[in-house]
Design an enzyme around this catalytic site. Structure first.
Site, PDB file in Angstrom:
ATOM      1  N   HIS A  57      40.046  61.786   7.076  1.00 50.32           N
ATOM      2  CA  HIS A  57      38.525  61.095   7.205  1.00 50.32           C
ATOM      3  C   HIS A  57      38.243  60.625   5.910  1.00 50.32           C
ATOM      4  CE1 HIS A  57      37.752  65.535   5.915  1.00 50.32           C
ATOM      5  NE2 HIS A  57      37.101  64.891   5.088  1.00 50.32           N
TER       6      HIS A  57
HETATM    7  P1  TYD Z   1      37.048  69.320   7.741  1.00 48.11           P
HETATM    8  O1  TYD Z   1      36.037  68.812   6.696  1.00 48.11           O
HETATM    9  O2  TYD Z   1      37.112  68.367   8.821  1.00 48.11           O
HETATM   10  O3  TYD Z   1      38.376  70.008   7.160  1.00 48.11           O
HETATM   11  P2  TYD Z   1      39.815  69.317   7.129  1.00 48.11           P
HETATM   12  O4  TYD Z   1      39.506  67.797   6.820  1.00 48.11           O
HETATM   13  O5  TYD Z   1      40.434  69.982   5.831  1.00 48.11           O
HETATM   14  O6  TYD Z   1      40.376  69.576   8.356  1.00 48.11           O
HETATM   15  O7  TYD Z   1      36.240  70.636   8.388  1.00 48.11           O
HETATM   16  C1  TYD Z   1      36.742  71.431   9.451  1.00 48.11           C
HETATM   17  C2  TYD Z   1      35.933  72.124  10.149  1.00 48.11           C
HETATM   18  O8  TYD Z   1      35.091  73.072   9.475  1.00 48.11           O
HETATM   19  C3  TYD Z   1      34.968  71.095  10.807  1.00 48.11           C
HETATM   20  O9  TYD Z   1      34.770  71.658  12.092  1.00 48.11           O
HETATM   21  C4  TYD Z   1      33.762  71.250  10.005  1.00 48.11           C
HETATM   22  C5  TYD Z   1      33.589  72.624   9.487  1.00 48.11           C
HETATM   23  N1  TYD Z   1      33.052  72.769   8.248  1.00 48.11           N
HETATM   24  C6  TYD Z   1      31.815  73.371   7.949  1.00 48.11           C
HETATM   25  O10 TYD Z   1      31.285  73.990   8.825  1.00 48.11           O
HETATM   26  N2  TYD Z   1      31.418  73.498   6.696  1.00 48.11           N
HETATM   27  C7  TYD Z   1      31.879  72.956   5.719  1.00 48.11           C
HETATM   28  O11 TYD Z   1      31.521  73.050   4.713  1.00 48.11           O
HETATM   29  C8  TYD Z   1      33.105  72.371   5.973  1.00 48.11           C
HETATM   30  C9  TYD Z   1      34.001  71.535   4.632  1.00 48.11           C
HETATM   31  C10 TYD Z   1      33.860  72.134   7.148  1.00 48.11           C
END
Ligand code: TYD
Length: 147
Positions: A57
């Protein structure tokens, strides 16, 4: 103001550290000194198996400081023109990722820990999770800046 993103917008920094010999190292960072934003949120990812991948992303506005206090993680950064791979394998190596940069993150080592200090609260609407949509978003920014 939105910025044009022809070049990959990131910076590798050496976090300031105090060497206490056999008592270990202490590393630290401070708002507006080690990076040009204020931290509003901190999160960390652990328990990932070797070879697993996350990210995929970009953020529209969020600025981030990443570091890996334990283990080894590979961060691939991309935009419409460029791609680079950065290895986080030292606790005092920091990676600042500016907005509008596509990232893919791979765990090279089992149980490596990824820490991320960021400029704003969690907001799903700041994410672009589809690469085609990301390229369109960049195109829109370029038109805004040239038009
Ligand atoms: P995401 O930022 O997509 O992590 P990655 O790219 O490492 O897989 O986040 C994963 C999930 O966690 C997504 O459903 C959003 C949630 N999330 C939160 O609720 N709070 C946060 O601070 C972060 C970073 C993610």
């Amino acid at each position: 103001m939105k910025s044009k993103t022809n070049n990959l917008n990131y910076k590798i920094i050496k976090l300031r550290s105090i060497d206490n010999g056999s008592n270990g190292m202490l590393s630290f960072f401070e708002n507006n000194i080690d990076y040009n934003f204020e931290i509003k949120r901190f999160y960390y990812i652990y328990g990932a198996s070797a070879g697993s991948e996350r990210g995929f992303h970009a953020h529209k506005k969020l600025k981030q400081l990443l570091f890996c206090p334990h283990g080894k993680i590979e961060v691939t950064l991309m935009n419409e023109n460029e791609k680079t791979i950065i290895i986080l394998d030292e606790p005092n190596k920091g990676l600042i990722i500016e907005p509008c940069t596509w990232r893919e993150i791979k765990w090279i080592q089992q149980n490596a820990v990824l820490c991320v200090a960021v400029s704003d609260f969690y907001d799903e609407s700041d994410y672009i999770r589809d690469f085609e949509e990301y390229l369109e978003y960049l195109g829109g920014l370029s038109n805004e800046n040239t038009g």
